[in-house]
Enzyme design. Structure first.
Site, PDB file in Angstrom:
ATOM      1  N   LYS A 196       0.812  -1.226   0.000  1.00  0.00           N
ATOM      2  CA  LYS A 196       0.000   0.000   0.000  1.00  0.00           C
ATOM      3  C   LYS A 196       0.842   1.272   0.000  1.00  0.00           C
ATOM      4  O   LYS A 196       0.546   2.251   0.688  1.00  0.00           O
ATOM      5  CB  LYS A 196      -0.948   0.007   1.207  1.00  0.00           C
ATOM      6  CG  LYS A 196      -1.931  -1.158   1.212  1.00  0.00           C
ATOM      7  CD  LYS A 196      -2.919  -1.020   2.346  1.00  0.00           C
ATOM      8  CE  LYS A 196      -2.727  -2.100   3.368  1.00  0.00           C
ATOM      9  NZ  LYS A 196      -3.724  -2.097   4.423  1.00  0.00           N
ATOM     10  N   ASP A 231      -6.637  -6.457  10.440  1.00  0.00           N
ATOM     11  CA  ASP A 231      -7.907  -5.720  10.544  1.00  0.00           C
ATOM     12  C   ASP A 231      -9.150  -6.622  10.470  1.00  0.00           C
ATOM     13  O   ASP A 231     -10.159  -6.337  11.099  1.00  0.00           O
ATOM     14  CB  ASP A 231      -7.990  -4.562   9.535  1.00  0.00           C
ATOM     15  CG  ASP A 231      -7.770  -4.989   8.107  1.00  0.00           C
ATOM     16  OD1 ASP A 231      -7.423  -6.169   7.865  1.00  0.00           O
ATOM     17  OD2 ASP A 231      -7.933  -4.145   7.206  1.00  0.00           O
TER      18      ASP A 231
HETATM   19 MG    MG Z   1      -9.410  -0.705   6.347  1.00  0.00          MG
END
Ligand code: MG
Ligand code: ADP
Length: 495
Positions: A196, A231
């Site tokens: 990312k 997450d």
């Molecule tokens: Mg997220």
């Protein structure tokens, strides 16, 4: 390009890693002699993207098989099936003050929560979001973690009011870290690689919890990381706190991933099956799934030109980063070959990722007669004036891509549930089971959500699907990480 076509709709196009051949979009000045129509390109697209029940069933079975293979041995499948070391899920009995830190993109979030046990539950929460200066994404490990620890220290200094730490205890923190990590225990994990857009030097191969602990020490911040979580795992824990029936969590945002509760005796690759509960959460990393997906030439081109060709194919078919881009490629073809927007090809439409998933979502919400919203999105994004007819075709293209994505995501969910059901007869399909959903795509795209639910219902049939509840997780992963710090507290449960 090395492409193999397999059966009319079900295809796999990655046969070698060297199959990367970049095809540059060309500007074609159409002169009105095109015999192909937008409608015929649309018809072919709809056929190639079709997800009838047999295609969905194939995805369900392949997902379940791949999960099993990934649990058997390390590297046994496309799906990494990463062990989370989370085997103590929140029960609602947790009490005390806990912190969470969420690092997963361009921001990090810090949060504190005062938990009051079964009766009082969440007494109070506070959070802050801090954006990470871009230069730190390319700096050193120490610089990045010092910045995070100092943000955390500033936040901790403001603690007061309803928040209080029991005497003699150290503040504990749940660390949500959404980059690929080889976890070694509930509170340690080695960074495999940055993704990312992060390119911080010196972190890969290191324990990220140790990096954070060292930085906190440099800041003289007396805190201890009790849980390192992905997450999806945070989402599962956060939802489980409110509802004991949550067994699976799925993120559909920029990317996609899923995790679920697995029995330790169903994980042959687990070396130390000493979980007290007999269960643990497995992070599937399902974005890497690729078996039997209905793919088109547009998907193949997008993949070939991506930074990670032949990887994350499921993610590239169903997640928010890519849906708009697939639609753009189809519209570009329609503009080039069928004069969809007049005789010339709009220049802006040539730019990769210029059409974003929120744009195609906005167009699909347009119910006006002349499709004015579609017209203005097309004007803003592609710089074209469109006819009502062209707008109708554009909506059908958006719908085709959203439908395929939503239905395949639904099939993936059923694949996980089916794997769990086969191992524990009746404990999934025979009772209420909740799938907690999170992520911007799921939250904001109603048609996508509907297609996902429809596929699940079609696959499971009316009776079983009444037991399977797919719902948006209200707290997200942040509070989940704090709850995991509580359930994995070194002080045990203060019940
Ligand atoms: Mg997220
Ligand atoms: P992330 O996945 O980056 O952690 P989110 O869960 O907030 O963050 O998801 C953001 C993604 O959700 C965006 O990249 C976009 O693809 C998708 N998204 C955001 N808003 C919308 C929308 N209105 N319609 C469709 N998709 C959206």
């Amino acid at each position: 390009m090395s492409v193999i076509a397999v059966s009319p709709a079900v295809g796999s196009f990655c046969i070698t890693r060297s199959a990367k051949m970049v095809s540059r979009p060309r500007v074609v000045m159409a002169v009105g002699s095109n015999t192909i129509s937008g409608a015929s390109i649309l018809t072919k697209l709809q056929k190639d993207c079709a997800t009838p029940l047999p295609v969905l069933r194939h995805v369900v079975d392949a997902m379940a098989d791949d999960m099993r293979a990934g649990l058997a041995v390390e590297g046994g499948s496309d799906l990494k099936m990463i062990l989370s070391y989370v085997d103590a899920l929140p029960t609602g009995n947790e009490k005390g003050l806990f912190y969470a830190l969420d690092l997963g993109g361009t921001n990090f979030r810090v949060l504190r929560v005062q938990l009051g046990g079964k009766e009082e539950r969440v007494i109070s929460t506070e959070f802050e979001q801090v954006s990470i200066p871009p230069e730190l994404m390319f700096g050193t490990t120490e610089e990045l973690f010092d910045f995070i620890a100092s943000g955390l220290a500033k936040f901790a200094q403001k603690e007061g009011g309803k928040f209080h730490l029991q005497q003699g205890k150290t503040r504990e923190i749940g660390f949500t870290f959404s980059f690929p990590v080889k976890q070694t225990s509930i509170d340690s994990g080695i960074l495999i690689k940055w993704t990312k857009g992060f390119a911080v030097s010196g972190t890969a191969g290191k324990d990220v919890v140790a990096c954070l602990n060292e930085a906190m020490k440099r800041q003289e911040l007396d805190m201890r990381v009790s849980a390192l979580v992905n997450d999806t795992v945070g989402t599962l824990a956060g939802s489980r706190y409110w509802d004991d029936d949550v067994m699976v969590a799925v993120i559909l945002g920029t990317g996609t991933n899923a995790c679920y509760v697995e029995r330790v005796d169903a994980i042959p690759k687990l070396q130390d099956p000493s979980s007290t509960s007999g269960r643990t959460i497995v992070n599937t990393e399902w974005g890497a799934f690729s078996n039997g997906l209905p793919l088109t030439e547009f998907d193949q081109q997008m993949d070939a030109e991506s930074i990670n060709p032949c990887e994350q194919i499921f993610e590239k078919t169903i997640s928010g980063m890519y849906l708009g881009e697939i639609v753009r490629r189809v519209l570009l073809r329609m503009a080039e070959a069928a004069d969809l927007f007049g005789h010339s090809v709009p220049e802006k439409l040539l730019m990769p990722f210029s059409l974003r998933t929120p744009d195609i979502c906005a167009m699909q919400q347009d119910t006006s007669k002349d499709l004015e919203e579609v017209g203005s999105v097309l004007y803003d994004v592609a710089g074209v004036n469109s006819s009502t007819n062209a707008r109708k075709i554009v909506i059908d293209v958006c719908d085709t891509i959203a439908k395929r994505g939503g239905r395949l995501a639904g099939a993936g969910i059923v694949g996980i549930l089916q794997k769990m059901e086969l191992d524990s007869k009746g404990l999934i399909f025979g009772k209420r089971t909740v799938v907690a959903m999170d992520g911007g795509l799921y939250e904001h795209y109603p048609q996508y959500r509907r297609y996902l639910q429809e596929a699940v219902t079609e696959l499971l049939g009316p009776e079983i699907s009444r037991n399977i509840v797919i719902e948006h997780s209200k707290d997200g992963s942040g509070i989940g990480a704090a709850l995991l710090a509580a359930s994995n507290s070194k002080y045990g449960h203060d019940i």
